[in-house]
Scaffold this motif. Structure first.
Motif, PDB file in Angstrom:
ATOM      1  N   ALA A  91      14.737  14.872   1.935  1.00  0.00           N
ATOM      2  CA  ALA A  91      14.147  14.411   0.909  1.00  0.00           C
ATOM      3  C   ALA A  91      12.989  13.380   1.520  1.00  0.00           C
ATOM      4  CB  ALA A  91      15.173  13.174   0.009  1.00  0.00           C
ATOM      5  N   ILE A  92      11.807  13.228   0.602  1.00  0.00           N
ATOM      6  CA  ILE A  92      10.710  12.435   1.419  1.00  0.00           C
ATOM      7  C   ILE A  92      11.100  10.978   1.198  1.00  0.00           C
ATOM      8  CG2 ILE A  92       9.633  12.032  -0.955  1.00  0.00           C
ATOM      9  CD1 ILE A  92       6.789  12.453   0.198  1.00  0.00           C
ATOM     10  N   VAL A  93      10.669  10.228   2.396  1.00  0.00           N
ATOM     11  CA  VAL A  93      11.190   8.898   2.715  1.00  0.00           C
ATOM     12  C   VAL A  93       9.963   8.029   2.419  1.00  0.00           C
ATOM     13  CG1 VAL A  93      12.125   7.308   4.210  1.00  0.00           C
ATOM     14  CG2 VAL A  93      12.972   9.658   3.923  1.00  0.00           C
ATOM     15  N   PHE A  94       9.954   6.923   1.623  1.00  0.00           N
ATOM     16  CA  PHE A  94       9.078   5.940   1.492  1.00  0.00           C
ATOM     17  C   PHE A  94       9.382   4.571   2.018  1.00  0.00           C
ATOM     18  CE2 PHE A  94       8.548   8.685  -2.407  1.00  0.00           C
ATOM     19  CZ  PHE A  94       7.405   9.342  -2.154  1.00  0.00           C
ATOM     20  N   GLN A  95       8.602   4.134   2.807  1.00  0.00           N
ATOM     21  CA  GLN A  95       8.707   2.891   3.516  1.00  0.00           C
ATOM     22  C   GLN A  95       8.187   1.811   2.597  1.00  0.00           C
ATOM     23  OE1 GLN A  95      10.331   2.101   6.384  1.00  0.00           O
ATOM     24  NE2 GLN A  95      10.017  -0.479   5.989  1.00  0.00           N
ATOM     25  N   ILE A  96       8.949   0.997   1.598  1.00  0.00           N
ATOM     26  CA  ILE A  96       8.694  -0.025   0.528  1.00  0.00           C
ATOM     27  C   ILE A  96       9.083  -1.408   1.025  1.00  0.00           C
ATOM     28  CG2 ILE A  96       8.973   1.904  -1.184  1.00  0.00           C
ATOM     29  CD1 ILE A  96      11.521   0.651  -1.752  1.00  0.00           C
ATOM     30  N   GLY A  97       9.102  -1.680   2.191  1.00  0.00           N
ATOM     31  CA  GLY A  97       9.508  -3.104   2.657  1.00  0.00           C
ATOM     32  C   GLY A  97       8.872  -3.283   4.210  1.00  0.00           C
ATOM     33  N   PRO A  98       8.833  -4.604   4.469  1.00  0.00           N
ATOM     34  CA  PRO A  98       8.239  -4.976   5.768  1.00  0.00           C
ATOM     35  C   PRO A  98       9.439  -4.938   6.852  1.00  0.00           C
ATOM     36  CG  PRO A  98       8.834  -7.182   4.755  1.00  0.00           C
ATOM     37  CD  PRO A  98       9.160  -5.771   3.676  1.00  0.00           C
ATOM     38  N   ARG A  99      10.428  -4.443   6.603  1.00  0.00           N
ATOM     39  CA  ARG A  99      11.459  -4.267   7.781  1.00  0.00           C
ATOM     40  C   ARG A  99      12.043  -3.073   7.775  1.00  0.00           C
ATOM     41  NH1 ARG A  99      12.285  -9.371   5.400  1.00  0.00           N
ATOM     42  NH2 ARG A  99      11.921 -11.071   6.621  1.00  0.00           N
ATOM     43  N   ASP A 100      12.573  -2.814   8.921  1.00  0.00           N
ATOM     44  CA  ASP A 100      13.257  -1.503   9.174  1.00  0.00           C
ATOM     45  C   ASP A 100      14.631  -1.457   8.165  1.00  0.00           C
ATOM     46  OD1 ASP A 100      14.336   0.653  10.610  1.00  0.00           O
ATOM     47  OD2 ASP A 100      15.816  -0.235  11.534  1.00  0.00           O
ATOM     48  N   LEU A 142       6.972  -7.239  -4.563  1.00  0.00           N
ATOM     49  CA  LEU A 142       6.367  -7.087  -3.149  1.00  0.00           C
ATOM     50  C   LEU A 142       5.084  -8.013  -3.478  1.00  0.00           C
ATOM     51  CD1 LEU A 142       6.181  -3.385  -1.749  1.00  0.00           C
ATOM     52  CD2 LEU A 142       7.595  -5.490  -0.983  1.00  0.00           C
ATOM     53  N   THR A 143       4.388  -8.003  -4.617  1.00  0.00           N
ATOM     54  CA  THR A 143       3.139  -8.852  -4.930  1.00  0.00           C
ATOM     55  C   THR A 143       3.452 -10.298  -5.025  1.00  0.00           C
ATOM     56  OG1 THR A 143       2.287  -7.008  -6.144  1.00  0.00           O
ATOM     57  CG2 THR A 143       1.360  -9.123  -6.598  1.00  0.00           C
ATOM     58  N   ASN A 144       4.939 -10.673  -5.664  1.00  0.00           N
ATOM     59  CA  ASN A 144       5.338 -11.974  -5.604  1.00  0.00           C
ATOM     60  C   ASN A 144       5.617 -12.316  -4.451  1.00  0.00           C
ATOM     61  OD1 ASN A 144       4.898 -12.077  -8.370  1.00  0.00           O
ATOM     62  ND2 ASN A 144       7.132 -11.259  -8.894  1.00  0.00           N
ATOM     63  N   MET A 145       6.521 -11.617  -3.774  1.00  0.00           N
ATOM     64  CA  MET A 145       6.853 -12.188  -2.220  1.00  0.00           C
ATOM     65  C   MET A 145       5.625 -12.515  -1.291  1.00  0.00           C
ATOM     66  SD  MET A 145       9.915  -9.273  -1.387  1.00  0.00           S
ATOM     67  CE  MET A 145      10.133  -9.964   0.362  1.00  0.00           C
ATOM     68  N   ARG A 146       4.743 -11.570  -1.367  1.00  0.00           N
ATOM     69  CA  ARG A 146       3.451 -11.812  -0.703  1.00  0.00           C
ATOM     70  C   ARG A 146       2.764 -12.848  -0.901  1.00  0.00           C
ATOM     71  NH1 ARG A 146      -1.771  -7.886  -0.307  1.00  0.00           N
ATOM     72  NH2 ARG A 146      -3.035  -8.983   1.288  1.00  0.00           N
ATOM     73  N   ALA A 147       2.560 -13.266  -2.300  1.00  0.00           N
ATOM     74  CA  ALA A 147       1.753 -14.396  -2.871  1.00  0.00           C
ATOM     75  C   ALA A 147       2.485 -15.599  -2.446  1.00  0.00           C
ATOM     76  CB  ALA A 147       1.719 -14.302  -4.490  1.00  0.00           C
ATOM     77  N   ASN A 148       3.888 -15.729  -2.629  1.00  0.00           N
ATOM     78  CA  ASN A 148       4.523 -16.629  -2.349  1.00  0.00           C
ATOM     79  C   ASN A 148       4.667 -17.158  -0.923  1.00  0.00           C
ATOM     80  OD1 ASN A 148       5.492 -17.467  -4.941  1.00  0.00           O
ATOM     81  ND2 ASN A 148       7.226 -16.233  -4.729  1.00  0.00           N
ATOM     82  N   LEU A 149       4.595 -16.100   0.052  1.00  0.00           N
ATOM     83  CA  LEU A 149       4.703 -16.217   1.456  1.00  0.00           C
ATOM     84  C   LEU A 149       3.151 -16.769   1.918  1.00  0.00           C
ATOM     85  CD1 LEU A 149       6.545 -15.995   3.869  1.00  0.00           C
ATOM     86  CD2 LEU A 149       5.715 -13.633   4.055  1.00  0.00           C
ATOM     87  N   ARG A 159       0.858  -1.369  -0.069  1.00  0.00           N
ATOM     88  CA  ARG A 159       0.012  -0.134   0.038  1.00  0.00           C
ATOM     89  C   ARG A 159       0.762   1.158   0.025  1.00  0.00           C
ATOM     90  NH1 ARG A 159      -2.837  -3.155   3.938  1.00  0.00           N
ATOM     91  NH2 ARG A 159      -2.061  -2.117   5.455  1.00  0.00           N
ATOM     92  N   ASN A 160       1.940   1.247   0.882  1.00  0.00           N
ATOM     93  CA  ASN A 160       2.812   2.392   0.896  1.00  0.00           C
ATOM     94  C   ASN A 160       3.582   2.767  -0.596  1.00  0.00           C
ATOM     95  OD1 ASN A 160       2.516   2.554   3.642  1.00  0.00           O
ATOM     96  ND2 ASN A 160       4.313   1.730   4.215  1.00  0.00           N
ATOM     97  N   THR A 161       3.798   1.551  -1.111  1.00  0.00           N
ATOM     98  CA  THR A 161       4.480   1.738  -2.378  1.00  0.00           C
ATOM     99  C   THR A 161       3.391   2.378  -3.427  1.00  0.00           C
ATOM    100  OG1 THR A 161       6.096  -0.053  -1.960  1.00  0.00           O
ATOM    101  CG2 THR A 161       5.946   0.812  -4.157  1.00  0.00           C
ATOM    102  N   ASN A 162       2.205   1.726  -3.547  1.00  0.00           N
ATOM    103  CA  ASN A 162       1.154   2.342  -4.568  1.00  0.00           C
ATOM    104  C   ASN A 162       1.027   3.758  -4.154  1.00  0.00           C
ATOM    105  OD1 ASN A 162       0.299   0.104  -6.293  1.00  0.00           O
ATOM    106  ND2 ASN A 162      -0.391  -0.868  -4.531  1.00  0.00           N
TER     107      ASN A 162
END
Length: 283
Positions: free
Chosen positions: A147-156, A227-234, A66-69
């Protein structure tokens, strides 16, 4: 073994078997009704811990997606604003070229200058009014060290930073920041000719900014796909850990039901067998 009344061994063993069959039947029905193999920690403590870790990562990936979108939407919004500013710059260049000819009278150049001034003001307005979700994108808040910062993953640390720059028409030109250095003066042929060069520089600045926005948007395309592929496989792996095997659980339920019926019947027989002992007393 002698005959006794106090201890009915057959009944005790049959009752134990019935209890075990009842527990197996309850477990199978629970799994079939919920669709899950693990409904509490006691079902499989080790697998439960794995499942919790997987669920945490799945939830994190969903939020990151959602963040990345959202990040891509904000980047595309900023790039669209720059595209409109570039359209205005092209029109301003056209006006400057018209004013550079001696076929244009003083009155003509005054009229052309009025439009140039209005377009410069509109570029400034685009810079301050382009927002996404209440965030001003091109006002200078997200530039340089801010700069603006986007969180694009599940980890720190799974972040991407991007400097959006300014969009200021009349401040000193700085190609890295998007300040265009326009002066809205085409009232003479010399000024109009010089303005063409200034406009060309401004167009180059905005083009470079648009290129940066486009590059980040393309990067976020790849991030979204990953991210979509990772989520589907997980989620598939999570299902293999926690989901019930309906074929197996149905077979277990049928077996438990049969054993329950058999144990109940044997318990009845064991209880009835003790009545035979009374015949010895009755003679």
């Amino acid at each position: 073994m002698g005959l006794s009344i106090n201890t009915n061994t057959g009944a005790i063993l049959a009752a134990v078997a019935a209890k075990r069959a009842s527990e197996d039947m309850d477990e199978a029905m629970t799994r079939l009704s919920t669709g899950k193999r693990i409904n509490s920690a006691k079902d499989d403590p080790g697998a439960m811990q794995v499942a919790v870790r997987m669920q945490a990562e799945i939830n994190g990936l969903a939020a990151a997606l959602r963040n990345t979108n959202d990040a891509q939407a904000s980047i595309d919004t900023g790039e669209s604003a720059l595209q409109e500013a570039q359209t205005l710059l092209l029109r301003m260049r056209e006006l400057a070229v018209s004013a550079s000819s001696d076929t244009a009278t003083t009155a003509d150049r005054a009229a052309l200058n009025t439009e140039v001034t209005a377009l410069e003001e509109e570029i400034d307005r685009i810079g301050t009014a382009t927002t996404w979700g209440g965030i001003v994108l091109l006002g200078g808040a997200y530039t340089g060290g801010s700069a603006i910062v986007f969180q694009i993953g599940p980890r720190d640390g799974n972040t991407v930073s991007f400097s959006m720059g300014h969009l200021h028409a009349t401040t000193s030109a700085t190609s890295a920041e998007g300040e265009l250095g326009l002066n809205s003066d085409v009232t003479t042929r010399a000024n109009a000719t010089a303005y063409i060069t200034t406009i060309d520089g401004a167009i180059s600045i905005v083009s470079a900014m648009r290129g940066k926005f486009g590059a980040v948007s393309n990067r976020l395309d790849s991030t979204i796909a990953n991210l979509t592929n990772m989520r589907a496989n997980l989620e598939t792996a999570y299902g293999q850990v926690v989901d019930a095997d309906f074929a197996l659980e149905t077979a277990k339920l049928a077996r438990a039901q049969i054993l329950m019926q058999a144990a109940t019947a044997m318990l009845s027989q064991a209880n009835a067998s003790k009545s035979q002992t009374l015949k010895l007393i009755n003679g």
